[in-house]
Write a protein that holds these residues in place. Structure first.
Motif, PDB file in Angstrom:
ATOM      1  N   GLN A 135       0.842  -1.186   0.000  1.00 50.60           N
ATOM      2  CA  GLN A 135       0.000   0.000   0.000  1.00 50.60           C
ATOM      3  C   GLN A 135       0.882   1.242   0.000  1.00 50.60           C
ATOM      4  N   PHE A 136       0.720   2.070  -1.027  1.00 54.32           N
ATOM      5  CA  PHE A 136       1.457   3.329  -1.120  1.00 54.32           C
ATOM      6  C   PHE A 136       0.612   4.411  -0.451  1.00 54.32           C
ATOM      7  N   LEU A 137       1.145   5.018   0.609  1.00 54.48           N
ATOM      8  CA  LEU A 137       0.335   5.815   1.523  1.00 54.48           C
ATOM      9  C   LEU A 137       0.591   7.313   1.459  1.00 54.48           C
ATOM     10  N   LEU A 138       1.717   7.713   0.882  1.00 56.75           N
ATOM     11  CA  LEU A 138       2.100   9.121   0.915  1.00 56.75           C
ATOM     12  C   LEU A 138       3.019   9.418  -0.264  1.00 56.75           C
TER      13      LEU A 138
ATOM     14  N   TYR B  17       8.789  12.658  -2.974  1.00 54.64           N
ATOM     15  CA  TYR B  17       9.252  13.677  -3.910  1.00 54.64           C
ATOM     16  C   TYR B  17      10.777  13.671  -3.988  1.00 54.64           C
ATOM     17  N   PRO B  18      11.346  14.201  -5.074  1.00 56.38           N
ATOM     18  CA  PRO B  18      12.802  14.366  -5.121  1.00 56.38           C
ATOM     19  C   PRO B  18      13.294  15.157  -3.910  1.00 56.38           C
ATOM     20  N   GLY B  19      14.371  14.668  -3.322  1.00 56.78           N
ATOM     21  CA  GLY B  19      14.901  15.269  -2.105  1.00 56.78           C
ATOM     22  C   GLY B  19      14.505  14.531  -0.852  1.00 56.78           C
ATOM     23  N   ASP B  20      13.487  13.688  -0.914  1.00 63.54           N
ATOM     24  CA  ASP B  20      13.106  12.888   0.246  1.00 63.54           C
ATOM     25  C   ASP B  20      14.150  11.802   0.503  1.00 63.54           C
ATOM     26  N   THR B  21      14.319  11.466   1.782  1.00 61.38           N
ATOM     27  CA  THR B  21      15.248  10.415   2.198  1.00 61.38           C
ATOM     28  C   THR B  21      14.453   9.233   2.721  1.00 61.38           C
TER      29      THR B  21
ATOM     30  N   CYS C 183       8.397   1.483   4.738  1.00 54.97           N
ATOM     31  CA  CYS C 183       9.330   2.463   4.180  1.00 54.97           C
ATOM     32  C   CYS C 183       8.964   3.823   4.770  1.00 54.97           C
ATOM     33  N   LEU C 184       9.934   4.490   5.375  1.00 52.15           N
ATOM     34  CA  LEU C 184       9.723   5.771   6.039  1.00 52.15           C
ATOM     35  C   LEU C 184      10.465   6.876   5.311  1.00 52.15           C
ATOM     36  N   ASN C 185       9.897   8.090   5.347  1.00 53.63           N
ATOM     37  CA  ASN C 185      10.636   9.247   4.847  1.00 53.63           C
ATOM     38  C   ASN C 185      11.400   9.913   5.986  1.00 53.63           C
ATOM     39  N   GLN C 186      12.017  11.045   5.699  1.00 52.59           N
ATOM     40  CA  GLN C 186      12.869  11.712   6.680  1.00 52.59           C
ATOM     41  C   GLN C 186      12.080  12.261   7.871  1.00 52.59           C
ATOM     42  N   LYS C 187      10.760  12.295   7.766  1.00 52.98           N
ATOM     43  CA  LYS C 187       9.910  12.746   8.876  1.00 52.98           C
ATOM     44  C   LYS C 187       9.352  11.562   9.675  1.00 52.98           C
TER      45      LYS C 187
END
Length: 392
Positions: A115-118, A121-125, A152-156
């Motif tokens: 499930q893709f939840l969010l 964008y370019p620049g995300d870690t 999978c988590l982003n930088q936040k």
């Protein structure tokens, strides 16, 4: 800023005798007995996805959806920037976890409940972590099955993707084991049985209708349709580089000496990492199916039924399973389309449909009980669900 004078250093090796008393041979990955239900592995490494990397993935994997190619198109639809392709997100999340999850795996058995939840964008870690859901130990002489859930988590520390997979792994049976970082059942793991999709306020820019062709809007799809995608993609040795570009460390995909030591259908030459195969297949289908998709909701029941190798040409077929008009539930006129997606190798999709007919759409693992033969040219099967906008 720290500042330190530098001077040349001299050669030491010729005057330093080599001792074989302290040789290190680090071993990575886990055998079956090293997995414990409830353990959480926080995987090493993170990836910052820059703009060039994101666009390179979308173009190398042949995707036609402008959301992954054009910042202006994506912004006009309400996104903050062009989107990182969902299969790039998936491949990074899976690959980052290989060192902990599957570097000793015999095979990846399947993908479930992705499930893709969010938006990414370019620049995300991106980073990933995995929880062990179940371990099915069939004894020392048979490979067992490890069922995992990965976030999978982003930088936040926001969850951008959640999925499960099942991995076939042997016990060590006397083979040397490594010293992996132990799992931690108390580690941060914001999983959810009912995760929420978080999209921006989407827009419906009619002035951009000419950026895509007009045959892939929601209204164009009807249950029962079969799309035979006309182009194939010959995979070259490029797959070695792309395996490590997305962070996959399993030597089965890039080490010929390792592959030569494996018997059976996975042995001989390095196997193309399955996530890359999925990417090429989805890209080839995009002009027929997903050019006007606004979001990939996810996929499930995904199986690599045969391996692919360098030199193989892959082709694909899509079957429309359901369509569901969502009105303006997503902020713009759109609907959801669920698709059965079939990957093939070394046969044109037209010829495969003529040769195998409706048997192509039977799950390969069900063939035996149905009295059917498996199809050696069939390499992949999965169900996808997309949000597709309506005709402007």
């Amino acid at each position: 800023m720290a500042e330190k004078p530098m001077s040349p250093f001299g050669e030491l090796a010729p005057s330093t005798p080599a001792s074989l008393s302290d040789v290190k041979k680090n071993i990575y990955g886990r055998y079956l007995e090293e997995f414990n239900v409830g353990d959480i592995y926080v995987h090493p490494r993170q990836f910052t996805v820059d703009r060039s990397f994101a666009q390179e993935f979308a173009t190398v994997f042949m995707d036609a959806n402008p959301l992954y190619l054009s910042a202006e198109y994506a912004k006009a639809h309400g996104f903050a920037d062009l989107l990182v392709h969902p299969l790039m997100v998936f491949n990074l999340a899976l690959s980052i976890g290989v060192q902990n999850n599957s570097e000793k795996a015999l095979a990846n058995l399947g993908y479930y409940n992705a499930q893709f939840l969010l938006p990414v964008y370019p620049g995300d870690t991106l980073s990933s972590r995995t929880k062990i859901l179940a371990v099915d130990d069939k004894g020392p002489d048979k490979p067992g099955i490890v069922h995992v859930r990965t976030l999978c988590l982003n930088q936040k520390n926001e969850v951008v993707l959640q999925y499960e997979r099942k991995i076939m792994i042997y016990q060590s049976n006397g083979k040397p084991k490594g010293n992996p970082k132990p799992g931690d059942a108390s580690a941060f793991f914001p999983e959810s049985k009912t995760p929420a999709l978080k999209l921006p306020n989407l827009k419906f820019p009619t002035e951009m209708k000419d950026v895509t062709w007009g045959h892939t809007y929601f209204e164009n799809f009807k249950p029962g349709q079969i799309y035979v995608h006309q182009n194939g993609r010959t995979i070259t040795d490029e797959h070695y580089q792309w395996t490590f570009r997305v962070g996959n460390t399993h030597p089965l995909h890039y080490d010929k000496l390792y592959s030569a030591g494996i018997s059976g259908p996975m042995g001989g030459e390095p196997v193309v990492y399955g996530g890359l195969v999925f990417g090429w297949l989805a890209g080839m289908a995009s002009r027929d199916i997903s050019e006007n998709a606004i979001w990939e909701l996810g996929f499930t029941e995904g199986y690599h039924t045969q391996p692919a190798f360098s030199g193989d040409t892959v082709t694909c077929i899509s079957r429309i399973l359901t369509t569901e008009d969502k009105g303006t539930e997503y902020g713009i006129p759109a609907g959801e389309v669920q698709i059965q997606f079939i990957g093939l190798k070394n046969i044109k999709a037209n010829d495969a449909l003529d040769k195998f007919g409706a048997d192509l759409f039977l799950k390969e693992n069900d063939k035996k009980k149905l009295g059917k033969e498996k199809i050696p040219e069939k390499i992949f099967e999965i169900e996808r669900r997309l949000i597709i906008k309506k005709q402007p």
